[in-house]
Write a protein that holds these residues in place. Structure first.
Motif, PDB file in Angstrom:
ATOM      1  N   VAL A 232      30.143  36.892  34.320  1.00 35.09           N
ATOM      2  CA  VAL A 232      29.149  37.625  33.354  1.00 35.09           C
ATOM      3  C   VAL A 232      29.441  37.274  32.037  1.00 35.09           C
ATOM      4  N   GLU A 233      28.564  37.542  31.215  1.00 40.03           N
ATOM      5  CA  GLU A 233      28.946  37.456  29.858  1.00 40.03           C
ATOM      6  C   GLU A 233      28.685  38.951  29.137  1.00 40.03           C
ATOM      7  N   PRO A 234      29.737  39.883  28.977  1.00 42.17           N
ATOM      8  CA  PRO A 234      29.666  41.140  28.462  1.00 42.17           C
ATOM      9  C   PRO A 234      29.088  41.037  26.973  1.00 42.17           C
ATOM     10  N   ALA A 235      28.693  41.916  26.447  1.00 44.78           N
ATOM     11  CA  ALA A 235      28.632  41.913  24.962  1.00 44.78           C
ATOM     12  C   ALA A 235      29.721  42.209  24.136  1.00 44.78           C
ATOM     13  N   ALA A 236      30.562  42.957  24.883  1.00 47.67           N
ATOM     14  CA  ALA A 236      32.135  42.973  24.071  1.00 47.67           C
ATOM     15  C   ALA A 236      32.803  42.170  24.299  1.00 47.67           C
ATOM     16  N   PRO A 237      33.974  41.820  23.239  1.00 42.03           N
ATOM     17  CA  PRO A 237      34.773  40.843  23.650  1.00 42.03           C
ATOM     18  C   PRO A 237      36.108  41.220  24.544  1.00 42.03           C
ATOM     19  N   LEU A 238      36.916  40.270  24.907  1.00 42.08           N
ATOM     20  CA  LEU A 238      37.702  40.339  26.156  1.00 42.08           C
ATOM     21  C   LEU A 238      38.737  41.366  25.749  1.00 42.08           C
ATOM     22  N   TRP A 239      39.195  41.283  24.582  1.00 41.38           N
ATOM     23  CA  TRP A 239      40.472  42.494  24.317  1.00 41.38           C
ATOM     24  C   TRP A 239      39.905  43.898  24.382  1.00 41.38           C
ATOM     25  N   SER A 240      38.629  44.242  24.041  1.00 42.09           N
ATOM     26  CA  SER A 240      38.177  45.640  24.072  1.00 42.09           C
ATOM     27  C   SER A 240      37.838  46.043  25.689  1.00 42.09           C
ATOM     28  N   MET A 241      37.229  44.810  26.378  1.00 38.91           N
ATOM     29  CA  MET A 241      37.262  45.201  27.715  1.00 38.91           C
ATOM     30  C   MET A 241      38.613  45.324  28.510  1.00 38.91           C
ATOM     31  N   TRP A 242      39.515  44.642  28.210  1.00 45.10           N
ATOM     32  CA  TRP A 242      40.976  44.910  28.667  1.00 45.10           C
ATOM     33  C   TRP A 242      41.585  46.133  28.379  1.00 45.10           C
ATOM     34  N   LEU A 243      41.297  46.662  26.946  1.00 44.86           N
ATOM     35  CA  LEU A 243      41.989  48.012  26.725  1.00 44.86           C
ATOM     36  C   LEU A 243      41.286  48.939  27.326  1.00 44.86           C
ATOM     37  N   MET A 244      39.717  48.830  27.418  1.00 42.83           N
ATOM     38  CA  MET A 244      39.163  49.780  28.186  1.00 42.83           C
ATOM     39  C   MET A 244      39.706  50.285  29.757  1.00 42.83           C
ATOM     40  N   LEU A 245      39.847  48.909  30.330  1.00 44.61           N
ATOM     41  CA  LEU A 245      40.213  48.787  31.684  1.00 44.61           C
ATOM     42  C   LEU A 245      41.629  49.415  32.086  1.00 44.61           C
ATOM     43  N   SER A 246      42.389  49.105  30.824  1.00 47.45           N
ATOM     44  CA  SER A 246      43.853  49.459  31.071  1.00 47.45           C
ATOM     45  C   SER A 246      43.933  51.077  30.988  1.00 47.45           C
ATOM     46  N   CYS A 247      43.011  51.474  30.193  1.00 49.32           N
ATOM     47  CA  CYS A 247      42.935  53.138  30.030  1.00 49.32           C
ATOM     48  C   CYS A 247      42.501  53.674  31.242  1.00 49.32           C
ATOM     49  N   VAL A 248      41.584  52.949  31.688  1.00 51.09           N
ATOM     50  CA  VAL A 248      41.050  53.506  33.273  1.00 51.09           C
ATOM     51  C   VAL A 248      41.982  53.504  34.295  1.00 51.09           C
ATOM     52  N   PHE A 249      42.853  52.404  34.222  1.00 55.50           N
ATOM     53  CA  PHE A 249      44.111  52.253  35.349  1.00 55.50           C
ATOM     54  C   PHE A 249      44.976  53.206  35.123  1.00 55.50           C
ATOM     55  N   LEU A 250      45.375  53.488  33.628  1.00 61.18           N
ATOM     56  CA  LEU A 250      46.619  54.226  33.445  1.00 61.18           C
ATOM     57  C   LEU A 250      46.093  55.697  33.732  1.00 61.18           C
ATOM     58  N   ALA A 251      44.802  56.245  33.418  1.00 59.94           N
ATOM     59  CA  ALA A 251      44.563  57.492  33.438  1.00 59.94           C
ATOM     60  C   ALA A 251      44.184  58.062  35.192  1.00 59.94           C
ATOM     61  N   SER A 252      43.812  56.896  35.886  1.00 55.92           N
ATOM     62  CA  SER A 252      43.829  57.052  37.357  1.00 55.92           C
ATOM     63  C   SER A 252      45.110  57.185  38.075  1.00 55.92           C
ATOM     64  N   ALA A 253      45.941  56.189  37.555  1.00 56.14           N
ATOM     65  CA  ALA A 253      47.536  56.180  37.814  1.00 56.14           C
ATOM     66  C   ALA A 253      48.096  57.575  37.681  1.00 56.14           C
ATOM     67  N   CYS A 254      47.925  58.071  36.499  1.00 54.77           N
ATOM     68  CA  CYS A 254      48.544  59.513  36.255  1.00 54.77           C
ATOM     69  C   CYS A 254      47.949  60.548  37.067  1.00 54.77           C
ATOM     70  N   LEU A 255      46.805  60.510  37.110  1.00 56.00           N
ATOM     71  CA  LEU A 255      46.198  61.694  37.791  1.00 56.00           C
ATOM     72  C   LEU A 255      46.531  61.621  39.405  1.00 56.00           C
TER      73      LEU A 255
END
Length: 369
Positions: A232-255
């Motif tokens: 798929v081709e999201p509206a957001a660029p790769l770097w912003s998608m990566w940043l968002m997913l990294s934050c999801v991973f980090l918050a889930s790991a810490c919780l």
């Protein structure tokens, strides 16, 4: 066989498995039945913007909409501002009264423009489309009485409409599945820590684990987002998608890591208990505002709802996920700090002298043979 059955039931892990078999579905029933109870009747919790471009001629129409609408309404002067606020989640729909509404009505055919964001809750979008038809019908009844004439027509504009169903699944995949992955990973990491504690100091284990969590939270999202963009081709660029997913991973790991630090072997039950709660408060099916009052704001404190909402903004709109990134970073910081404090308060691991020497920790020198 009877003896084997008794032996199996005497083992703690077997008993925990039996508890899971009852606990997980029962929890879904209790949370979802209480949270979703009468949710579709709370349409008044949703907000709609009215943009009156017809001046005094449209004031009466605007007043009629405010009076008869089943949802909350707010007058907004500028159409672009209203649509932008809708994309940010402030409104579920924008109703525009065109500048030529009065003149067109005198000619027998006027229109109201309803703009609905399809990149939001499925239920909310469907309810708004139904409400648009009802409002237009009510207006025709008020203007034309009981005649068959329909002087007012509804023009429904759907923004961020997706023809590829796979795109609509991506916010759930990227926003929620990382929590399951980090929960499962921390179960294995906790087993590893239990094995290592007999020959390694607690701080060596702790900081090694944090380094590994950080590396995974940075590297895994890059791979996942890159693969997702092949389909798929999201509206957001790769770097912003990566940043968002990294934050999801980090918050889930810490919780999920915090739960092991505080609850020990009971932690998996706690982590699983958050699964139905996060799915319910994510807002992609039913807007959180329509849930039972107790559940409305819980999603702000959990990784998956912030992740799902953030990816809905990025994938459909291309931006507007900054607030969710900050929420995820705050979740990660608070839960990590609690884990750090709990580790500090725990007694040091009793490391044998031979193991201490191998790991470089201070210990008594071994006797020469």
């Amino acid at each position: 066989m009877k003896q084997a059955f008794k032996t199996m039931m005497s083992i703690t892990t077997t008993r925990i498995g039996v508890v899971f078999a009852l606990f997980v579905p029962l929890l879904f029933v209790l949370l979802w039945m209480t949270g979703y109870q009468d949710a579709t009747q709370r349409i008044d919790r949703l907000q709609v913007a009215i943009v009156n471009e017809a001046g005094e001629a449209g004031a009466a129409i605007s007043q009629q909409i405010e009076t008869s609408a089943p949802f909350g309404t707010e007058i907004v002067a500028d159409l672009d501002q209203a649509v932008s606020a809708m994309d940010s989640g402030d409104y579920s729909m924008v109703i525009r009264i065109p500048a030529d509404f009065a003149a067109s009505l005198q000619q027998g055919s006027a229109k109201l423009v309803y703009t609905i964001n399809q990149g939001t809750s499925e239920v909310a979008a469907a309810m708004m489309e139904g409400a648009a038809s009802q409002l237009t019908e009510g207006m025709n009844t008020a203007i034309a009485g009981g005649s068959a004439n329909m002087p007012v027509q509804a023009e429904i504009v759907k923004t961020h409409d997706q023809s590829n169903f796979a795109v609509t699944m991506l916010p759930m995949i990227l926003g929620f599945i990382p929590y399951i992955a980090m929960m499962t990973m921390n179960i294995q990491f906790n087993i590893t820590a239990q094995i290592m504690k007999h020959r390694t100091g607690k701080w060596a284990i702790f900081w090694s684990r944090q380094l590994l969590l950080l590396l995974i939270s940075a590297a895994a999202p890059l791979v996942i987002v890159s693969v997702a963009r092949l389909f798929v081709e999201p509206a957001a660029p790769l770097w912003s998608m990566w940043l968002m997913l990294s934050c999801v991973f980090l918050a889930s790991a810490c919780l999920t890591q915090m739960s092991f630090a505080l609850l020990g072997n009971v932690a998996p039950l706690f982590n699983v208990a958050l699964v139905p709660l996060q799915l319910m408060t994510a807002g992609n099916i039913i807007p959180a505002a329509m849930l039972a009052p107790f559940y409305r704001h819980l999603g702000s404190f959990l990784p998956a709802p912030n992740g799902i909402q953030g990816f809905m903004r990025l994938i459909y709109n291309g931006g507007g996920a900054g607030v969710f990134v900050w929420h995820l970073l705050l979740i990660a910081l608070v839960t990590w700090a609690i884990t750090l404090l709990r580790t500090y308060l725990q007694p040091a691991n009793l490391v044998p002298a031979s193991a201490a020497q191998q790991t470089g920790a201070p210990g008594k020198p071994s006797a020469a043979h």
